[in-house]
Write a protein that holds these residues in place. Sequence first.
Motif, short mmCIF file in Angstrom:
data_model
loop_
_atom_site.label_atom_id
_atom_site.label_comp_id
_atom_site.label_asym_id
_atom_site.label_seq_id
_atom_site.Cartn_x
_atom_site.Cartn_y
_atom_site.Cartn_z
N GLY A 124 2.45 6.91 8.06
CA GLY A 124 2.54 5.46 7.95
C GLY A 124 1.34 4.78 8.58
N GLY A 125 1.11 3.54 8.14
CA GLY A 125 0.10 2.70 8.77
C GLY A 125 -1.33 3.17 8.60
N VAL A 126 -1.63 3.85 7.49
CA VAL A 126 -2.98 4.37 7.29
C VAL A 126 -3.82 3.53 6.31
CG1 VAL A 126 -2.37 6.76 7.86
CG2 VAL A 126 -2.16 5.97 5.49
N GLY A 127 -3.18 2.53 5.69
CA GLY A 127 -3.94 1.68 4.77
C GLY A 127 -3.53 1.79 3.30
N LYS A 128 -2.34 2.33 3.04
CA LYS A 128 -1.87 2.47 1.65
C LYS A 128 -1.72 1.12 0.96
CE LYS A 128 1.88 4.65 2.96
NZ LYS A 128 1.58 4.82 4.40
N THR A 129 -1.02 0.21 1.66
CA THR A 129 -0.74 -1.09 1.06
C THR A 129 -2.02 -1.91 0.91
OG1 THR A 129 1.52 -1.09 1.88
CG2 THR A 129 0.56 -3.24 1.41
N SER A 130 -2.86 -1.88 1.93
CA SER A 130 -4.13 -2.62 1.85
C SER A 130 -4.94 -2.13 0.66
CB SER A 130 -4.95 -2.44 3.14
OG SER A 130 -4.16 -2.78 4.26
N PRO A 190 -14.01 0.62 6.21
CA PRO A 190 -14.23 0.45 7.65
C PRO A 190 -13.02 -0.20 8.34
CG PRO A 190 -15.32 -1.31 6.45
CD PRO A 190 -14.72 -0.39 5.41
N ALA A 206 -11.73 -3.09 9.98
CA ALA A 206 -12.27 -4.45 9.87
C ALA A 206 -11.18 -5.48 10.07
CB ALA A 206 -12.92 -4.63 8.50
N1 LIG Z 1 -9.45 -0.99 7.23
C1 LIG Z 1 -8.63 -1.59 8.09
N2 LIG Z 1 -9.12 -2.23 9.17
C2 LIG Z 1 -8.31 -2.85 10.05
N3 LIG Z 1 -6.98 -2.92 9.92
C3 LIG Z 1 -6.42 -2.31 8.86
C4 LIG Z 1 -7.21 -1.61 7.89
N4 LIG Z 1 -6.38 -1.12 6.93
C5 LIG Z 1 -5.15 -1.49 7.30
N5 LIG Z 1 -5.15 -2.20 8.45
C6 LIG Z 1 -4.00 -2.78 9.15
O1 LIG Z 1 -3.17 -1.74 9.58
C7 LIG Z 1 -1.81 -2.02 9.29
C8 LIG Z 1 -1.26 -1.01 8.31
O2 LIG Z 1 -1.98 -1.12 7.10
P1 LIG Z 1 -1.25 -0.92 5.70
O3 LIG Z 1 -0.03 -1.74 5.65
O4 LIG Z 1 -2.26 -1.09 4.64
O5 LIG Z 1 -0.88 0.63 5.84
P2 LIG Z 1 0.27 1.44 5.11
O6 LIG Z 1 -0.21 2.85 5.06
O7 LIG Z 1 0.63 0.81 3.83
O8 LIG Z 1 1.48 1.29 6.14
P3 LIG Z 1 3.02 1.69 5.88
O9 LIG Z 1 3.04 3.19 6.01
O10 LIG Z 1 3.77 0.99 6.95
O11 LIG Z 1 3.37 1.24 4.50
C9 LIG Z 1 -1.77 -3.44 8.74
O12 LIG Z 1 -1.53 -4.33 9.79
C10 LIG Z 1 -3.18 -3.65 8.21
O13 LIG Z 1 -3.58 -4.99 8.26
#
Ligand SMILES: Nc1ncnc2c1ncn2[C@@H]1O[C@H](COP(=O)(O)OP(=O)(O)OP(=O)(O)O)[C@@H](O)[C@H]1O
Length: 243
Positions: free
Chosen positions: A10-16, A202, A204
């Motif tokens: 989780g929280g690795v940037g999938k949704t972003s 990055p 960011a």
């Molecule tokens: N490149 C980045 N730089 C800084 N912050 C980031 C970056 N990518 C993601 N984040 C932040 O980290 C958090 C998790 O990102 P994100 O929701 O994209 O991950 P996820 O893998 O979809 O998480 P989850 O497993 O909870 O669905 C969010 O608060 C997001 O704003």
Amino acid sequence: MVLATYNIKGGVGKTSAAVNLAYLAARDGASTLLWDLDPQGASTYLLRVKPKIKGGGRRLVRGKSNPETRIKGTDYERLDLLPADFSYRHMDLHLDATKRPTRRLAQVLKPLTPEYEFVFLDCPPSISLVSESVFEAADALLIPLLPAALSARTLDHIDDVARDGTQKLPFFSMVDSRKRMHRDLMQSFAEQRPEMLHTVVPLAADVERMGQTRAPLEEFAPRGGAAVAFRELWKEIRERLGA
Ligand SMILES: Nc1ncnc2c1ncn2[C@@H]1O[C@H](COP(=O)(O)OP(=O)(O)OP(=O)(O)O)[C@@H](O)[C@H]1O
Ligand SMILES: [Mg+2]
């Protein structure tokens, strides 16, 4: 073409990645659908849609409600969303109650795919029946990886569970290139894993700000390093997919 942003972690940037890449696909002129499979509904939130599926997730997943009528438009041309629903937290159970659980998501998508050039699946962090169903539905997995030693094992685990036919496109996410460790790790990874994408997202503040602006990067920080990286990433993904 169905692309899933996936990682066990989780929280690795999938949704972003899902939101920014789907936005770029649509802006390039492709009709694009993003299906938010995460009950937490982060991409639904970022695209300013109500996290609700009429009739609930169970009926949708079991093929009892028409997915076309559950799709919402977004503020962006050519970008549609199949929203999250909190009932997706039970999706494993709902899938398990069907005859061919791992086929279900592909079946739900079938009537939609002729209408969309790209379908993105934003997956919850897990390794479950939902993931197996995602692997069957997806042509490629877009895998954000933290530049950490354990990510090599994460990728091995994904290799073990995902089907051979599903292309895997891992890329580094949240990279601080000032850190020697990040640079070293990325280099040794690249040598061992030729499938790694070269583009790096990055670490960011702009990406974090998406939670406040509720918009893709291109809409509020198009000149920032993160927006540049996602444009480059999308270009590289298209090249690798020949799409
Ligand atoms: N490149 C980045 N730089 C800084 N912050 C980031 C970056 N990518 C993601 N984040 C932040 O980290 C958090 C998790 O990102 P994100 O929701 O994209 O991950 P996820 O893998 O979809 O998480 P989850 O497993 O909870 O669905 C969010 O608060 C997001 O704003
Ligand atoms: Mg997410």
